[in-house]
Design a protein around this motif. Structure first.
Motif, PDB file in Angstrom:
ATOM      1  N   ALA A  22       0.809  -1.218   0.000  1.00  0.00           N
ATOM      2  CA  ALA A  22       0.000   0.000   0.000  1.00  0.00           C
ATOM      3  C   ALA A  22       0.845   1.273   0.000  1.00  0.00           C
ATOM      4  O   ALA A  22       0.303   2.381  -0.012  1.00  0.00           O
ATOM      5  CB  ALA A  22      -0.917  -0.002   1.222  1.00  0.00           C
ATOM      6  N   GLY A  23       2.164   1.116   0.012  1.00  0.00           N
ATOM      7  CA  GLY A  23       3.039   2.273   0.018  1.00  0.00           C
ATOM      8  C   GLY A  23       3.203   2.919   1.378  1.00  0.00           C
ATOM      9  O   GLY A  23       3.740   4.023   1.486  1.00  0.00           O
ATOM     10  N   GLU A  24       2.781   2.238   2.436  1.00  0.00           N
ATOM     11  CA  GLU A  24       2.866   2.788   3.791  1.00  0.00           C
ATOM     12  C   GLU A  24       4.172   2.410   4.486  1.00  0.00           C
ATOM     13  O   GLU A  24       4.500   2.974   5.526  1.00  0.00           O
ATOM     14  CB  GLU A  24       1.682   2.282   4.624  1.00  0.00           C
ATOM     15  N   LEU A  25       4.892   1.452   3.924  1.00  0.00           N
ATOM     16  CA  LEU A  25       6.142   0.973   4.514  1.00  0.00           C
ATOM     17  C   LEU A  25       7.130   0.727   3.381  1.00  0.00           C
ATOM     18  O   LEU A  25       6.754   0.228   2.311  1.00  0.00           O
ATOM     19  CB  LEU A  25       5.897  -0.327   5.289  1.00  0.00           C
ATOM     20  N   ARG A  26       8.370   1.068   3.609  1.00  0.00           N
ATOM     21  CA  ARG A  26       9.393   0.928   2.580  1.00  0.00           C
ATOM     22  C   ARG A  26       9.752  -0.556   2.393  1.00  0.00           C
ATOM     23  O   ARG A  26       9.874  -1.320   3.355  1.00  0.00           O
ATOM     24  CB  ARG A  26      10.638   1.709   2.994  1.00  0.00           C
ATOM     25  N   ALA A  27       9.947  -0.963   1.149  1.00  0.00           N
ATOM     26  CA  ALA A  27      10.400  -2.323   0.851  1.00  0.00           C
ATOM     27  C   ALA A  27      11.913  -2.402   1.009  1.00  0.00           C
ATOM     28  O   ALA A  27      12.634  -1.443   0.707  1.00  0.00           O
ATOM     29  CB  ALA A  27      10.011  -2.710  -0.574  1.00  0.00           C
ATOM     30  N   LEU A  36      12.620  -7.671  14.917  1.00  0.00           N
ATOM     31  CA  LEU A  36      13.858  -6.900  14.866  1.00  0.00           C
ATOM     32  C   LEU A  36      13.621  -5.757  13.888  1.00  0.00           C
ATOM     33  O   LEU A  36      12.575  -5.690  13.233  1.00  0.00           O
ATOM     34  CB  LEU A  36      15.026  -7.766  14.386  1.00  0.00           C
ATOM     35  N   MET A  37      14.615  -4.882  13.747  1.00  0.00           N
ATOM     36  CA  MET A  37      14.529  -3.799  12.774  1.00  0.00           C
ATOM     37  C   MET A  37      15.762  -3.827  11.887  1.00  0.00           C
ATOM     38  O   MET A  37      16.890  -3.988  12.362  1.00  0.00           O
ATOM     39  CB  MET A  37      14.435  -2.441  13.463  1.00  0.00           C
ATOM     40  N   ILE A  38      15.539  -3.669  10.583  1.00  0.00           N
ATOM     41  CA  ILE A  38      16.610  -3.434   9.623  1.00  0.00           C
ATOM     42  C   ILE A  38      16.475  -1.963   9.227  1.00  0.00           C
ATOM     43  O   ILE A  38      15.692  -1.608   8.343  1.00  0.00           O
ATOM     44  CB  ILE A  38      16.490  -4.348   8.385  1.00  0.00           C
ATOM     45  N   GLY A  39      17.193  -1.104   9.918  1.00  0.00           N
ATOM     46  CA  GLY A  39      16.950   0.320   9.756  1.00  0.00           C
ATOM     47  C   GLY A  39      15.548   0.648  10.227  1.00  0.00           C
ATOM     48  O   GLY A  39      15.206   0.418  11.388  1.00  0.00           O
ATOM     49  N   GLU A  40      14.709   1.135   9.310  1.00  0.00           N
ATOM     50  CA  GLU A  40      13.324   1.466   9.640  1.00  0.00           C
ATOM     51  C   GLU A  40      12.342   0.420   9.114  1.00  0.00           C
ATOM     52  O   GLU A  40      11.121   0.645   9.122  1.00  0.00           O
ATOM     53  CB  GLU A  40      12.983   2.839   9.067  1.00  0.00           C
ATOM     54  N   ILE A  41      12.858  -0.721   8.664  1.00  0.00           N
ATOM     55  CA  ILE A  41      12.006  -1.775   8.110  1.00  0.00           C
ATOM     56  C   ILE A  41      11.898  -2.912   9.125  1.00  0.00           C
ATOM     57  O   ILE A  41      12.914  -3.476   9.551  1.00  0.00           O
ATOM     58  CB  ILE A  41      12.574  -2.300   6.781  1.00  0.00           C
ATOM     59  N   PRO A  42      10.683  -3.288   9.511  1.00  0.00           N
ATOM     60  CA  PRO A  42      10.533  -4.354  10.505  1.00  0.00           C
ATOM     61  C   PRO A  42      10.860  -5.729   9.929  1.00  0.00           C
ATOM     62  O   PRO A  42      10.639  -6.011   8.748  1.00  0.00           O
ATOM     63  CB  PRO A  42       9.045  -4.275  10.887  1.00  0.00           C
ATOM     64  N   LEU A  43      11.361  -6.572  10.795  1.00  0.00           N
ATOM     65  CA  LEU A  43      11.578  -7.991  10.518  1.00  0.00           C
ATOM     66  C   LEU A  43      10.759  -8.788  11.516  1.00  0.00           C
ATOM     67  O   LEU A  43      10.822  -8.525  12.725  1.00  0.00           O
ATOM     68  CB  LEU A  43      13.060  -8.352  10.645  1.00  0.00           C
TER      69      LEU A  43
END
Length: 309
Positions: A19-24, A152-159
């Motif tokens: 939806a474009g709400e979170l960076r890939a 966890l977090m990879i920068g601002e991207i959740p894992l």
């Protein structure tokens, strides 16, 4: 938090990317043809933070010599891209290649993580290799033991880590943004599924783990740990989609029942030889990528248990 809630959380995360709400995340694959293994550097373009998944330490079994050609490719890429490695992740204790995690930590930093059920694997193989009391069976060789649903977090991207046992008791899949790193659960749709006959493996659990992953949205990018080239395919491939897996996986498409899969997998596994590097791989990987402690001559030795596997 229940498993159903955890997969729902992963679904919502993929939907947010779509939806474009979170960076890939950006994904760079490194394929190691001698062991048919795909390793990955997964990064957040905005923050330049990264994780490395399922690295390979080159090992020549006839000579017993190790080298770092595959790992050095990853090191070079990370440095060229100006990335900071926060995590070095293992989907499980591999039986087909040695992990280069300690070398990568030395060169690039980052914490080493694996599923908490590695303790079960250490217990089983600690007995198989007759390891003494100096071999800790508590997962302490790793910096972090991950539970189902842990984030966890990879920068601002959740894992999101998902426990997907079956191939081994300790398998994890990592859902990072819209990308799923599924280890040895499924292979490319035209190749099928992973074996489930190693100590602690279970075809019933593998089927249920795969069905759980197949709840992820159709557009989920799926990254595999291995490819062996299916019949009539000339190129190695290690990326697909969940839609392709759900509709076309030759062993596990949506119309295959659990009983059908278990019967097929059991019969097929009975015909397979042990992986070429299973004995050195397990001894190293259950130690977080470290060789057994050197003996009194300063050399590390790998055992060959006779007639045990």
């Amino acid at each position: 938090m229940t498993q159903d809630r955890n997969i729902e959380k992963a679904i919502a995360q993929v939907d947010a990317v779509l939806a474009g709400e979170l960076r890939a995340p950006h994904v760079r694959a490194f394929f190691h043809e001698p062991t048919f293994t795909a390793s990955y550097v997964v990064s957040d373009d905005a923050t330049r933070r990264a994780a490395i998944i399922d690295s390979v330490w080159d090992f020549d079994q006839p000579s017993g010599r190790t080298s770092f050609e595959a790992a050095d490719e990853i090191v070079a890429y990370v440095q060229e891209q100006g990335l900071t490695v926060d995590w070095i992740l293992e989907t499980h204790a591999h039986a087909d290649h040695l992990s280069a995690a300690p070398y990568l930590q030395e060169k690039l930093g980052g914490k080493l993580a694996i599923g908490s059920e590695i303790i079960t694997v250490q217990g089983v193989f600690g007995k198989i290799f007759n390891e003494g009391t100096e071999f800790a069976r508590d997962g302490s060789q790793f910096d972090r033991l991950l539970e189902d649903g842990e984030e966890l977090m990879i920068g601002e991207i959740p894992l999101i880590a998902l426990h997907v046992p079956g191939h081994t008791p300790a398998d994890l899949a990592y859902i990072i943004g819209d990308a799923a790193f599924i280890g040895d659960t499924m292979f490319m749709p035209d190749y099928g599924s992973a074996r489930a006959d190693f100590p602690g493996g279970d075809a019933h659990k593998l089927y249920r783990s795969v069905r759980r992953l197949m709840n992820l949205p159709d557009q989920t990018r799926v990254f595999l740990c291995h490819d062996y080239k299916a019949p009539n395919r000339e190129e190695f491939v290690w990326e697909t989609t969940m839609l392709a897996e759900r509709t076309a996986n030759v062993h596990l498409h949506k119309d295959v029942t659990e009983d059908e899969f278990v019967e097929m997998r059991t019969q097929r596994d009975a015909t397979l030889e042990m992986p070429r590097l299973i004995l050195p791989s397990i001894q190293v990987n259950m130690r977080g990528g470290h060789l057994p402690p050197p003996e009194d001559d300063g050399t590390s030795y790998l055992k060959v248990p006779v007639n045990k596997l």
